[in-house]
Design an enzyme around this catalytic site. Structure first.
Site, PDB file in Angstrom:
ATOM      1  N   ARG A   1      17.645 -30.293  12.829  1.00  0.00           N
ATOM      2  CA  ARG A   1      17.865 -31.777  12.539  1.00  0.00           C
ATOM      3  C   ARG A   1      17.859 -31.637  10.987  1.00  0.00           C
ATOM      4  O   ARG A   1      16.828 -31.241  10.480  1.00  0.00           O
ATOM      5  CB  ARG A   1      16.824 -32.772  13.012  1.00  0.00           C
TER       6      ARG A   1
ATOM      7  N   CYS B   1      19.102 -46.260  20.494  1.00  0.00           N
ATOM      8  CA  CYS B   1      18.696 -44.929  20.527  1.00  0.00           C
ATOM      9  C   CYS B   1      17.265 -44.748  20.303  1.00  0.00           C
ATOM     10  O   CYS B   1      16.624 -43.598  20.521  1.00  0.00           O
ATOM     11  CB  CYS B   1      19.631 -44.037  19.449  1.00  0.00           C
TER      12      CYS B   1
ATOM     13  N   ASP C   1      21.294 -49.476  16.491  1.00  0.00           N
ATOM     14  CA  ASP C   1      20.729 -48.548  15.744  1.00  0.00           C
ATOM     15  C   ASP C   1      20.141 -49.379  14.438  1.00  0.00           C
ATOM     16  O   ASP C   1      20.660 -50.094  14.177  1.00  0.00           O
ATOM     17  CB  ASP C   1      21.532 -47.295  15.635  1.00  0.00           C
TER      18      ASP C   1
ATOM     19  N   GLN D   1      22.375 -37.516  21.248  1.00  0.00           N
ATOM     20  CA  GLN D   1      21.798 -38.854  21.505  1.00  0.00           C
ATOM     21  C   GLN D   1      23.178 -39.311  22.349  1.00  0.00           C
ATOM     22  O   GLN D   1      22.994 -40.077  23.472  1.00  0.00           O
ATOM     23  CB  GLN D   1      21.967 -39.675  20.353  1.00  0.00           C
TER      24      GLN D   1
ATOM     25  N   ARG E   1      17.255 -38.151  27.188  1.00  0.00           N
ATOM     26  CA  ARG E   1      17.346 -37.111  26.315  1.00  0.00           C
ATOM     27  C   ARG E   1      17.077 -35.919  26.585  1.00  0.00           C
ATOM     28  O   ARG E   1      17.566 -34.799  26.556  1.00  0.00           O
ATOM     29  CB  ARG E   1      16.562 -37.728  24.948  1.00  0.00           C
TER      30      ARG E   1
ATOM     31  N   HIS F   1      25.116 -37.643  15.583  1.00  0.00           N
ATOM     32  CA  HIS F   1      23.946 -37.299  16.495  1.00  0.00           C
ATOM     33  C   HIS F   1      24.512 -37.198  18.090  1.00  0.00           C
ATOM     34  O   HIS F   1      24.202 -37.997  18.782  1.00  0.00           O
ATOM     35  CB  HIS F   1      23.181 -38.638  16.239  1.00  0.00           C
TER      36      HIS F   1
HETATM   37  N1   CP Z   1      16.835 -41.090  19.228  1.00  0.00           N
HETATM   38  C1   CP Z   1      16.207 -40.189  18.402  1.00  0.00           C
HETATM   39  O1   CP Z   1      16.963 -39.073  18.049  1.00  0.00           O
HETATM   40  O2   CP Z   1      14.719 -40.413  18.394  1.00  0.00           O
HETATM   41  P1   CP Z   1      14.059 -39.220  17.365  1.00  0.00           P
HETATM   42  O3   CP Z   1      14.541 -39.432  15.871  1.00  0.00           O
HETATM   43  O4   CP Z   1      12.690 -39.690  17.537  1.00  0.00           O
HETATM   44  O5   CP Z   1      14.221 -37.939  17.613  1.00  0.00           O
HETATM   45  N1  NVA Z   2      20.508 -43.479  12.488  1.00  0.00           N
HETATM   46  C1  NVA Z   2      19.237 -42.938  12.566  1.00  0.00           C
HETATM   47  C2  NVA Z   2      19.195 -42.400  13.963  1.00  0.00           C
HETATM   48  C3  NVA Z   2      17.666 -42.064  14.448  1.00  0.00           C
HETATM   49  C4  NVA Z   2      17.579 -41.526  15.629  1.00  0.00           C
HETATM   50  C5  NVA Z   2      18.775 -42.234  11.289  1.00  0.00           C
HETATM   51  O1  NVA Z   2      19.738 -41.240  11.052  1.00  0.00           O
HETATM   52  O2  NVA Z   2      17.752 -42.245  11.041  1.00  0.00           O
END
Ligand code: CP
Ligand code: NVA
Length: 306
Positions: free
Chosen positions: A103, A263, A223, A133, A291, A130
């Site tokens: 990530r 999400c 989101d 997701q 997930r 993502h």
């Molecule tokens: N939706 C999602 O990716 O959650 P986290 O940021 O908690 O991993």
């Molecule tokens: N768009 C959000 C998604 C979190 C799962 C971010 O990138 O913070």
């Protein structure tokens, strides 16, 4: 499939196969209480440059339930691209682990990891996309609706990483994707053109007014307005996104069968109302659990030869 970096780089056949394996592994776990140890002795390195609940827990638990290990690496320990060049991290981890999940802020780091790694690299979220997701979201919608061909998703909110992956994923499963956002927050046109050239089946529409966007929607999705890394813009975004909340009145404008996804993490009272998160039309917590199941499918395909 060698890596899972974006939906656009993953073919429709690969996505279909991964979803089928995910459904099967979920069924096996629910009926037998366990999965076959198809990743016995394997290790997934997990690098997080940003916070996470779902991604971190689901990958760790998925590895454990498939007989392997998810190894958590703190960003300050690894220093991806700072303590050590990305290409060195990629090769060191490839020598000891069977897969790398990262990530990151800059999407380019994932591209570089994939270029240098000799094991599969998985995008656990970048500023650009993502895809994990989107995989779980489609798994959830298939459980609810069956075939998704011809259905419509209305995404009310920021044209961000999640929106981008969903827009492309919708194209892969035959769904129309409608993005409803304030001016200046749509997906950049040049990027959209590039992605649509890669995925010509994408059916993408912009619709500024959320009430119009949801009128024929089977799925309402939102989101956060401020993604991780954009905190300095928060006050401006909260002002700009006024009126772009999935709340009770907006839900009444959608067809009665329409369901709601988010999400998570959610900011109740901002992009989604508390009553909608808790309503019977919300699939949000089934979506969060998925997930785990979607990523099991992904790991089984990438690392387990499924
Ligand atoms: N939706 C999602 O990716 O959650 P986290 O940021 O908690 O991993
Ligand atoms: N768009 C959000 C998604 C979190 C799962 C971010 O990138 O913070």
């Amino acid at each position: 499939m060698n890596h899972f970096i974006t939906i656009a780089e993953t073919s429709t056949v690969e996505i279909r196969h991964t979803l089928d394996v995910s459904h099967a592994l979920k069924k096996q776990r629910k009926s037998d209480g366990h999965n076959s140890p198809i990743l016995a002795g394997q290790t997934l390195a997990m690098i997080f440059e940003k916070p996470s609940l779902r991604t971190r827990v689901s990958f760790a638990v998925a590895m454990q339930q498939l007989g392997g290990l998810g190894l958590l690496l703190r960003p300050d320990e690894v220093g991806l691209g700072t303590r050590e060049p990305v290409q060195d991290v990629a090769r060191v981890l490839s020598g000891m682990c069977n897969g790398i999940m990262a990530r990151v802020f800059e999407h380019q780091k994932l591209v570089d990891l994939a270029k240098w790694a000799t094991v599969p690299v998985i995008n656990g979220l970048s500023d650009y996309s993502h895809p994990c997701q989107a995989l779980a979201d489609v798994l959830t919608l298939e459980e609810h609706f069956g075939k998704l061909n011809g259905r419509t998703m209305a995404f009310i909110g920021d044209g961000n990483n999640v929106a981008r992956s969903l827009a492309v994923m919708c194209g892969r499963v035959g769904m129309r994707f409608v993005l409803s956002c304030p001016p200046g927050y749509a997906l950049p046109e040049d990027d959209l053109d590039r992605v649509m050239a890669q995925v010509p089946e994408m059916d993408f529409q912009l619709c500024q007014d959320p009430s119009d966007a949801v009128r024929e929607a089977d799925v309402l999705y939102t989101d956060v307005w401020t993604s991780m890394g954009q905190e300095a813009e928060d006050a401006k975004r909260v002002k700009d996104f006024a009126g772009y909340c999935i709340d009770g009145p907006l839900l009444t404008k959608a067809p009665r069968h329409a369901v709601v996804l988010h999400c998570l993490p959610a900011h109740r009272g901002m992009e989604i109302a508390d009553e909608v998160v808790e309503s019977p039309r919300s699939l949000i917590f089934a979506q969060a659990e998925n997930r785990l199941h979607a990523q099991k499918g992904l790991l089984a395909v990438l690392m387990g030869g499924q």
